[in-house]
Design an enzyme around this catalytic site. Sequence first.
Site, PDB file in Angstrom:
ATOM      1  N   ASP A 289      44.214  27.103  36.229  1.00 19.90           N
ATOM      2  CA  ASP A 289      45.149  28.132  35.769  1.00 19.90           C
ATOM      3  C   ASP A 289      44.447  29.239  35.005  1.00 19.90           C
ATOM      4  OD1 ASP A 289      47.384  26.698  36.729  1.00 19.90           O
ATOM      5  OD2 ASP A 289      47.184  25.351  35.027  1.00 19.90           O
ATOM      6  N   HIS A 290      43.196  29.062  34.738  1.00 15.09           N
ATOM      7  CA  HIS A 290      42.481  30.044  33.903  1.00 15.09           C
ATOM      8  C   HIS A 290      41.222  30.500  34.644  1.00 15.09           C
ATOM      9  CE1 HIS A 290      40.083  31.671  30.527  1.00 15.09           C
ATOM     10  NE2 HIS A 290      41.238  31.848  29.947  1.00 15.09           N
TER      11      HIS A 290
END
Lengths: 158, 130
Positions: free
Chosen positions: A33-34
Amino acid sequence: MRWIWIDRFVEFEPGVRAVATKNVTLAEEHLHDHWEAFPVHPASLIIEGMAQTAGILVGQAREFSEKVVLAKIAKAEFSDIVVPGDCITFEAMLETIADEAAVTRGIVKRGGEKIAEVNLMFSHIDHNFAGQKFPKENFVFTGQFQRMVEPFLEGRHG
Amino acid sequence: MPMTEQEVLEKVRETLVEALGVDDDEVTPEATLTGDLGAESIDFLDIVFRLEKAFNIKIPRGELFPDNVLNNPEFVQDGKLTDEGLKQLKERMPHLDLSGFEQDPDVNKLAELFSVQTIINYVRDKVNSN
C-alpha cells in the site's frame, strides 16, 4: 509479538557502536500500500530501525536495567529512497549516556553508500517524569530484542 | 583567556539551532526557550548534554535548569512556589532573572523564564570561573 524492523546485528561493540541490517522485501505487507504502483520502504520505519539498533545499544550499556524509550528525533535526513530488494544497514554510535538519558548518532547505508542520517535521544524513563512510577518489569527489553544481541555478548554476562 | 559574551552567545546559538531545529536569527538573547523557541521537556536535557560538549564543562543536574526544587512539597504548594522555594531557587540559580515571577510564582510559568540570556549567563560564569 514485537514490531521488529531490523533483521540481525552484524557488529556490536558494547557501549560504543552497533550495526544491524535489514532486508527489504516485497513480501512485507506495508509495501503493498505504500505504494501499490511504486513500493517504497517508509522513512518512518527507517527511523524505527535506527531507534531499535541504537535503543538496544543504549539498553545494553546499562545491562538492560533501564527502560529505554525514544524521546527525540534530533535529526533525520534522507538522501535516497529504499525499495524492495535493498539491504540496508543501521550504524549507531553511542555519543552520550547519563543516568536520565542517552544520545546516539546514526548512519543508514545501502551497500557502502550513505542514504540517511538519524540522530536520536532516548530517555531512561524511571529517572524522568518527575518520579512517576512505571511497571517494575522491563517492558522495553523483552526476550526477542535481547536474543538478537546475545551472540555478541556471550561470555560477558554470567 | 576569558570568553566574551559574544563568543558565548555564538556557541550557545549553534547549540540551540542544533537542539531545537530553529533558525540562527531566532536565537536572540531575549528569546525564551519554551515560548519563542518551542523547547519541550526532553530538550532541556538535550541542551545540557550539548552545552557540556560544546564548552567542555560539567553541568550538575538541577544547576542550569531546576529539577528537584519543583518536586519538593516543601518548595511547591498548590502549583506555586513557597517563600522557601523561591529562596532556594534564587540561591541555586543566580543566572535566572526572577523579578516579575515573584509576584505570581506559578510553577507552570517557571519554564517561560528561561531565555537564551539565562543560558549565556550560566555558561559565561561557568567557563570563566575555571
